[in-house]
Design an enzyme around this catalytic site. Structure first.
Site, mmCIF file in Angstrom:
data_model
loop_
_atom_site.group_PDB
_atom_site.id
_atom_site.type_symbol
_atom_site.label_atom_id
_atom_site.label_comp_id
_atom_site.label_asym_id
_atom_site.label_seq_id
_atom_site.Cartn_x
_atom_site.Cartn_y
_atom_site.Cartn_z
ATOM 1 N N GLN A 212 0.826 -1.208 0.000
ATOM 2 C CA GLN A 212 0.000 0.000 0.000
ATOM 3 C C GLN A 212 0.861 1.259 0.000
ATOM 4 O O GLN A 212 0.331 2.361 -0.088
ATOM 5 C CB GLN A 212 -0.904 0.010 1.241
ATOM 6 C CG GLN A 212 -1.923 -1.103 1.282
ATOM 7 C CD GLN A 212 -2.654 -1.177 2.602
ATOM 8 O OE1 GLN A 212 -2.670 -2.218 3.244
ATOM 9 N NE2 GLN A 212 -3.262 -0.084 3.046
ATOM 10 N N PHE A 243 -6.041 -3.902 3.512
ATOM 11 C CA PHE A 243 -6.692 -3.576 4.788
ATOM 12 C C PHE A 243 -5.734 -2.968 5.814
ATOM 13 O O PHE A 243 -6.015 -2.970 7.005
ATOM 14 C CB PHE A 243 -7.358 -4.815 5.398
ATOM 15 C CG PHE A 243 -8.236 -5.572 4.443
ATOM 16 C CD1 PHE A 243 -9.356 -4.974 3.881
ATOM 17 C CD2 PHE A 243 -7.934 -6.872 4.076
ATOM 18 C CE1 PHE A 243 -10.163 -5.663 2.989
ATOM 19 C CE2 PHE A 243 -8.735 -7.568 3.188
ATOM 20 C CZ PHE A 243 -9.850 -6.958 2.637
ATOM 21 N N GLU A 247 0.720 -1.920 4.496
ATOM 22 C CA GLU A 247 1.235 -0.550 4.573
ATOM 23 C C GLU A 247 2.716 -0.549 4.943
ATOM 24 O O GLU A 247 3.514 0.156 4.342
ATOM 25 C CB GLU A 247 0.438 0.274 5.585
ATOM 26 C CG GLU A 247 0.859 1.732 5.628
ATOM 27 C CD GLU A 247 -0.051 2.612 6.457
ATOM 28 O OE1 GLU A 247 0.366 3.732 6.781
ATOM 29 O OE2 GLU A 247 -1.179 2.186 6.795
ATOM 30 N N ARG A 325 -4.846 7.428 17.389
ATOM 31 C CA ARG A 325 -6.171 7.506 16.755
ATOM 32 C C ARG A 325 -7.238 6.823 17.604
ATOM 33 O O ARG A 325 -8.410 7.189 17.542
ATOM 34 C CB ARG A 325 -6.132 6.911 15.345
ATOM 35 C CG ARG A 325 -7.396 7.220 14.535
ATOM 36 C CD ARG A 325 -7.289 6.726 13.106
ATOM 37 N NE ARG A 325 -6.680 7.674 12.215
ATOM 38 C CZ ARG A 325 -7.358 8.498 11.408
ATOM 39 N NH1 ARG A 325 -8.686 8.512 11.446
ATOM 40 N NH2 ARG A 325 -6.732 9.309 10.592
ATOM 41 N N ARG A 357 -7.601 -1.500 8.905
ATOM 42 C CA ARG A 357 -8.757 -0.664 8.544
ATOM 43 C C ARG A 357 -9.363 0.039 9.766
ATOM 44 O O ARG A 357 -9.916 -0.593 10.659
ATOM 45 C CB ARG A 357 -9.797 -1.551 7.876
ATOM 46 C CG ARG A 357 -10.857 -0.835 7.089
ATOM 47 C CD ARG A 357 -11.723 -1.847 6.365
ATOM 48 N NE ARG A 357 -12.518 -1.248 5.308
ATOM 49 C CZ ARG A 357 -13.208 -1.937 4.412
ATOM 50 N NH1 ARG A 357 -13.180 -3.258 4.441
ATOM 51 N NH2 ARG A 357 -13.911 -1.324 3.477
ATOM 52 N N THR A 459 -3.071 11.492 10.541
ATOM 53 C CA THR A 459 -2.722 12.329 11.690
ATOM 54 C C THR A 459 -1.273 12.801 11.610
ATOM 55 O O THR A 459 -0.903 13.754 12.293
ATOM 56 C CB THR A 459 -2.973 11.585 13.016
ATOM 57 O OG1 THR A 459 -2.327 10.309 12.967
ATOM 58 C CG2 THR A 459 -4.469 11.387 13.230
ATOM 59 N N ALA A 528 -5.732 5.481 5.624
ATOM 60 C CA ALA A 528 -6.453 6.569 6.294
ATOM 61 C C ALA A 528 -7.668 7.036 5.498
ATOM 62 O O ALA A 528 -8.104 8.181 5.636
ATOM 63 C CB ALA A 528 -5.518 7.752 6.571
ATOM 64 N N GLU A 730 -12.596 3.339 5.507
ATOM 65 C CA GLU A 730 -12.588 2.939 6.907
ATOM 66 C C GLU A 730 -13.878 3.209 7.679
ATOM 67 O O GLU A 730 -14.279 2.376 8.506
ATOM 68 C CB GLU A 730 -11.422 3.634 7.629
ATOM 69 C CG GLU A 730 -10.065 3.185 7.140
ATOM 70 C CD GLU A 730 -8.935 4.006 7.744
ATOM 71 O OE1 GLU A 730 -8.011 3.415 8.314
ATOM 72 O OE2 GLU A 730 -9.000 5.246 7.652
#
Length: 778
Positions: A212, A243, A247, A325, A357, A459, A528, A730
């Site tokens: 990702q 998902f 990443e 988060r 996710r 963020t 995100a 998400e």
């Protein structure tokens, strides 16, 4: 960049805001979609397999790889000594994640060496022949044992505070203290982690990676090879699901393939077995929430004090922003007059947990809904009434400030919830369920209507940027490339719709090409929920530049004003003439008009001070609501989801068909996380739920028997996003919380709805049964 020009120019009946099929849908169902394992291998391609630790925490005393090297088909064995650059793939720069372990292992399954074989089978068989001696060290694998062993924190915790919770919590008429465990989740993408590295001349290397975040893979490969980023090109056409699990977790496989490829000067493919993938790669973070709630007899919240402790694994990975988060969403959809929230990201001897996710938001939101549930049972009211009583208010109400001091300016949650409450016939059904439970000794039912408010943006402010590259060729065909990656969510299709709509041409004219660091540099992760927001705007910026050049050319050539140039369907009206789009493009080429442009976008308005716990981390909020009804068997704990109704906010949808698919899939995945998907490590630190045989994702038969999903068609983003749309990746994941809350009501019927069942997640049949038995014994 503002979208007012875009909105004024695009045609209502154009490709935008239309239910077009996913660009690869026909390839997915016919098996012709090309994934990395389908790419023809260069001649002489070798295959890699991991040599993994069989201790959770231990010093490595000796490693004997003699038998491994002598095994049939083995070409080489790669250890940390073969890494020409830095032996580290930590995504946060903390240098706490070695590519290959050297003197110590910190989780069961940690890679120690890599076997390179003529075939994958050769490499995998040889990897099991190593003789390694260890000296065991103390280990812990869960939150409670981490706390008991005074485990260190993998990153600095964050605190959010507003008001005076330390004093106000004592003043309120009512108070509840409690604890909740929220389980993790395996990504279970259909395509496992995979990479293929092809060496080039000098320091050059091409890496195909199922990731990702191609730019991060590029940086990591350069890091371990000791070369510049410009020597590494990373390509990703599509993933078979991500998902969040791709990443950062693909870095390991891409880097190891690259090290081997450069050492041996042969292409190397690395595809781990499913069991190995699950043992090595990170999951959704488990959480333990300890809370102290103060409220009045009506059920209105006065103060909240909560600590969110997380199982992070052996290294930091993304645990800092994930646990941050969780705090950002611990308010769910509710205003807390006085609040104190703290994260506690704990080191454990397990694989390093990572993005999933929702990125910590779901865990925070589950905690927030538990707060509401606790209050409802104390004051004896329908939890929906307590939810509505505590919702954020409209601007000017004095009830719009989040715990992180951002104003909620776009609040539509009450309208959404009330519309769904009416359309799902919630009140009448709840009363019918209460009456049913009074006369049913074994089967009990429950119903819950829960809201979603989810902040959209990374963020980490720097990630809120994107680039795109658009070419128009002489025949009028369009080439599109951007930094976003396609993992089945339809991003490529949506961005292609944006470009097609800008020129008002058929989407078939737009060629979607693989994401590559060689075309669009310094990309952010497709995560995100910002893929369409960022890349759509960047692509529009590029297309807009070319369109303005075409308009200027038409004005010169036909001697008209700009207002007399209009892009119609596949043609352009210039004064009194109508010219086919491709004819205009070809004429512009011969007039030496540049028909290529690089676009760029950065999200406006956002800023964040983590140390102060204040700022505007989110550009806007996406909202939703779900009403779920369940039936449980009080003798076995087994249950069915009888019906779910969903109303979800995606703003002005770029592609309603794709968005509805995202909502449906996200709900089922969220439901699975909270019901059947359970991770379990044994006392030796081994992950025992490491395959489809031991880890239960939802089946088609687990979906709600009645499943009604609708988009809030009246919604339109107040912020200037692409086409006034909202993110959809998400936010709908949290709609699954309605199933957990409905199960809780069904269990609570055992004690006449007077006691909060305090169901931990996942609410497996075993946990449901134990909760039923606890209430029976009261």
């Amino acid at each position: 960049m503002d979208t007012t020009t875009f909105e004024a120019k695009h045609t209502i009946n154009g490709p935008m805001h239309t239910s077009l099929r996913h660009d690869s849908a026909h390839k997915h169902v016919t098996g012709t979609a090309e994934y990395i394992d389908d790419i023809p291998e260069p001649a002489g391609t070798l295959h890699a397999a991991l040599g993994m630790a069989d201790r959770a925490h231990a010093e490595i005393l000796s490693i004997d790889l003699t038998a491994v090297r002598a095994a049939p088909g083995v070409v080489d064995v790669i250890t940390a000594a073969d890494i020409p650059g830095i032996n580290d793939v930590a995504s946060t720069g903390q240098h706490d994640e070695p590519l290959l372990a050297t003197d110590k292992v910190e989780f069961h399954g940690q890679p120690i060496f890599v076997v390179i074989g003529e075939t994958r089978e050769h490499a995998r068989r040889a990897a099991r022949l190593a003789k390694i001696e260890y000296r065991d060290l103390p280990h812990w694998t869960d939150i409670d044992s981490a706390l008991a062993n005074d485990a260190p924190l993998v990153v600095k915790p964050m605190t959010l505070k507003r008001g005076e919770p330390e004093t106000e919590i004592e003043k309120a008429p009512l108070r509840v203290q409690g604890q909740m465990y929220i389980g993790g989740q395996e990504h279970f993408y259909l395509e496992s982690q995979i990479a293929m590295a092809i060496p080039g001349e000098d320091e050059d290397i091409l890496v195909w990676s199922s990731t990702q975040h191609p730019s991060e893979v590029q940086h990591m490969v350069a890091h371990v090879l000791g070369c510049a980023n410009n020597a590494v090109e990373v390509k990703t056409r599509r993933m078979g699901g991500g998902f969040g699990g791709k990443e950062t977790q693909g870095n390991l496989f891409a880097c190891l393939a690259a090290v081997a490829a450069k050492k041996l000067n042969r292409a190397v493919k690395f595809r781990p077995d499913r069991d190995e993938d699950m043992a090595v790669t990170g999951k959704r973070h488990d959480f333990r929430v300890d809370y102290d709630l103060a409220f009045d007899e009506e059920g209105r919240i006065h103060a909240v004090d909560a600590t969110f402790a997380a199982r992070c694994g052996f290294s930091a990975d993304l645990s800092g922003p994930v646990t941050d988060r969780a705090l950002f969403h611990a308010d769910s959809s509710y205003f807390y007059p006085h609040v104190h929230l703290t994260s506690k990201p704990l080191k454990t001897h397990t694989c390093s947990n990572t993005a999933f996710r929702g990125f910590g938001g779901p865990q925070g939101m589950v905690g927030g809904e538990r707060f509401i549930e606790e209050i409802a049972y104390v004051v004896g009211k329908d939890p929906l009434d307590i939810r509505k009583l505590n919702f954020y208010g409209q601007p000017g109400s004095g009830r719009t400030l989040t715990p992180y001091h951002q104003e909620v300016e776009d609040n539509i949650i009450l309208k959404l919830v009330e519309e769904l409450e009416a359309s799902s016939d919630y009140r009448a059904r709840r009363q019918a369920i209460i009456e049913f439970n009074e006369n049913s000794p074994v089967i009990r039912k429950g119903i819950a209507l829960t809201p979603v408010k989810f902040g959209i943006s990374f963020t980490m402010t720097a990630y809120n940027q994107a680039g795109a590259l658009v070419h128009i060729y002489q025949d009028g065909s369009i080439h599109l490339n951007h930094g976003g990656t396609e993992m089945g969510q339809g991003l490529y299709t949506k961005v292609a719709q944006v470009v097609a709509d800008t020129f008002n041409v058929d989407i078939d004219r737009v060629k979607i090409t693989a994401t590559t660091t060689g075309k669009v540099p310094n990309t952010s992760a497709t995560a995100a929920s910002s893929g369409s927001d960022l890349n759509g705007m960047a692509a529009y910026d590029a297309a807009r530049q070319i369109k303005e050049r075409l308009i200027d050319f038409a004005c010169r050539q036909w001697k008209v004003e700009k207002e007399q140039v209009e892009f119609l369907a596949n043609r352009v009206r210039v004064g009194e003439d109508e010219v086919p789009f491709d004819t205009l493009v070809r004429a512009a080429y011969y007039d030496r008009v540049q028909l290529s442009a690089a676009g760029f976008y950065k999200t406006p308005k956002i800023h964040w001070d983590r140390a102060a716990g204040k700022g505007r981390p989110f550009y806007y909020f996406a909202y939703g609501a779900a009403c779920s009804e369940v039936s449980i068997d009080t003798l076995t704990g087994e249950y069915l989801v009888d019906r779910t109704d969903i109303l979800h906010d995606v703003g002005k949808s770029l592609n309603p068909a794709i968005d509805i698919g995202q909502v449906e899939g996200a709900f089922v995945q969220g439901m699975g996380w909270l019901t059947t998907e359970e991770l379990w490590w044994d006392t030796k630190g081994r992950l025992r739920t490491h395959a489809p045989s031991t880890y239960k994702i939802p089946l088609a038969s687990d979906r709600p028997k009645i499943f009604n999903v609708k988009l809030a068609e009246w919604s339109e983003n107040k912020e200037a996003t692409i086409g006034r749309s909202k993110a959809v990746g998400e936010p709908p994941f949290m709609l699954g919380i309605s199933v957990l809350e409905a199960l809780s009501m069904a269990v609570a019927s055992i004690a006449d709805y007077t006691v909060c069942p305090r169901l931990d997640a996942p609410a497996t049949p075993e946990r449901v049964l134990m909760a039923v038995e606890r209430l029976k014994a009261m």
